[in-house]
Design a protein around this motif. Sequence first.
Motif, PDB file in Angstrom:
ATOM      1  N   GLN A 147       0.899  -1.244  -0.098  1.00 38.60           N
ATOM      2  CA  GLN A 147       0.068   0.060  -0.187  1.00 38.60           C
ATOM      3  C   GLN A 147       0.830   1.272  -0.106  1.00 38.60           C
ATOM      4  O   GLN A 147       0.522   2.273  -0.614  1.00 38.60           O
ATOM      5  CB  GLN A 147      -0.837  -0.103   1.220  1.00 38.60           C
ATOM      6  CG  GLN A 147      -2.044  -0.921   1.310  1.00 38.60           C
ATOM      7  CD  GLN A 147      -3.110  -0.739   2.023  1.00 38.60           C
ATOM      8  OE1 GLN A 147      -3.877   0.160   2.193  1.00 38.60           O
ATOM      9  NE2 GLN A 147      -3.229  -1.813   2.955  1.00 38.60           N
ATOM     10  N   LEU A 148       2.105   1.117   0.930  1.00 37.91           N
ATOM     11  CA  LEU A 148       2.721   2.741   0.691  1.00 37.91           C
ATOM     12  C   LEU A 148       3.154   3.060  -0.591  1.00 37.91           C
ATOM     13  O   LEU A 148       3.369   4.404  -0.565  1.00 37.91           O
ATOM     14  CB  LEU A 148       3.906   2.332   1.844  1.00 37.91           C
ATOM     15  CG  LEU A 148       4.519   3.743   2.309  1.00 37.91           C
ATOM     16  CD1 LEU A 148       3.721   4.640   2.966  1.00 37.91           C
ATOM     17  CD2 LEU A 148       5.705   3.272   3.293  1.00 37.91           C
ATOM     18  N   PRO A 149       3.633   2.245  -1.349  1.00 41.63           N
ATOM     19  CA  PRO A 149       4.180   3.016  -2.746  1.00 41.63           C
ATOM     20  C   PRO A 149       3.240   3.903  -3.391  1.00 41.63           C
ATOM     21  O   PRO A 149       3.619   4.800  -3.765  1.00 41.63           O
ATOM     22  CB  PRO A 149       4.750   1.421  -3.679  1.00 41.63           C
ATOM     23  CG  PRO A 149       5.127   0.712  -2.353  1.00 41.63           C
ATOM     24  CD  PRO A 149       4.032   0.768  -1.448  1.00 41.63           C
ATOM     25  N   GLN A 150       2.052   3.311  -3.608  1.00 40.76           N
ATOM     26  CA  GLN A 150       0.866   4.202  -4.049  1.00 40.76           C
ATOM     27  C   GLN A 150       0.509   5.406  -3.222  1.00 40.76           C
ATOM     28  O   GLN A 150       0.172   6.193  -3.703  1.00 40.76           O
ATOM     29  CB  GLN A 150      -0.323   3.206  -4.375  1.00 40.76           C
ATOM     30  CG  GLN A 150      -1.429   3.890  -5.035  1.00 40.76           C
ATOM     31  CD  GLN A 150      -2.750   3.146  -5.129  1.00 40.76           C
ATOM     32  OE1 GLN A 150      -2.723   1.859  -4.501  1.00 40.76           O
ATOM     33  NE2 GLN A 150      -3.777   3.725  -5.721  1.00 40.76           N
ATOM     34  N   LEU A 151       0.230   5.022  -2.118  1.00 41.61           N
ATOM     35  CA  LEU A 151       0.292   6.359  -0.887  1.00 41.61           C
ATOM     36  C   LEU A 151       1.169   7.464  -1.115  1.00 41.61           C
ATOM     37  O   LEU A 151       0.880   8.456  -1.475  1.00 41.61           O
ATOM     38  CB  LEU A 151      -0.024   5.769   0.235  1.00 41.61           C
ATOM     39  CG  LEU A 151      -1.173   4.957   0.493  1.00 41.61           C
ATOM     40  CD1 LEU A 151      -1.375   4.159   1.919  1.00 41.61           C
ATOM     41  CD2 LEU A 151      -2.631   5.716   0.158  1.00 41.61           C
TER      42      LEU A 151
END
Length: 136
Positions: free
Chosen positions: A16-20
């Motif tokens: 999730q973190l890369p997109q966020l």
Amino acid sequence: MGLKENRFTKTFQEEQLPQLKAQIIEAAGFDVPLNIEWETLFEDRFMHLYNDSYPKIYFLPLIAALKSITADDMGKEALAESLKEIRITNTKDHHNPRNGFTFSDGVLIIDHSPIINAEKVEERTTVLSELLENNL
């Protein structure tokens, strides 16, 4: 942090973190350093809720607030000149963003419970937008 928390953190960071983070960069207009104090963001009994609550509490309001600030060139310039780091933590289990969000010396601190009031995305967005507008 124990194994369970480390596994969750690794999965969140990979899935999730890369997109966020990409959305934060796009909204801010530059790659602002993001310092997440993962070890402060856990309570064992809520582990099953974090995939949903982390974005709602920490990331979606931040992205929306940054988009609001950078809606014009003046906001883009002010943000780029002033914002040096975003720090996400939970030191006091704040559930009211007016108590947990600060901006000082170029550091935006989002100090909020990782679970309480997760659905109040709009409230956190408003507080972050006002905080940045008043301090840039």
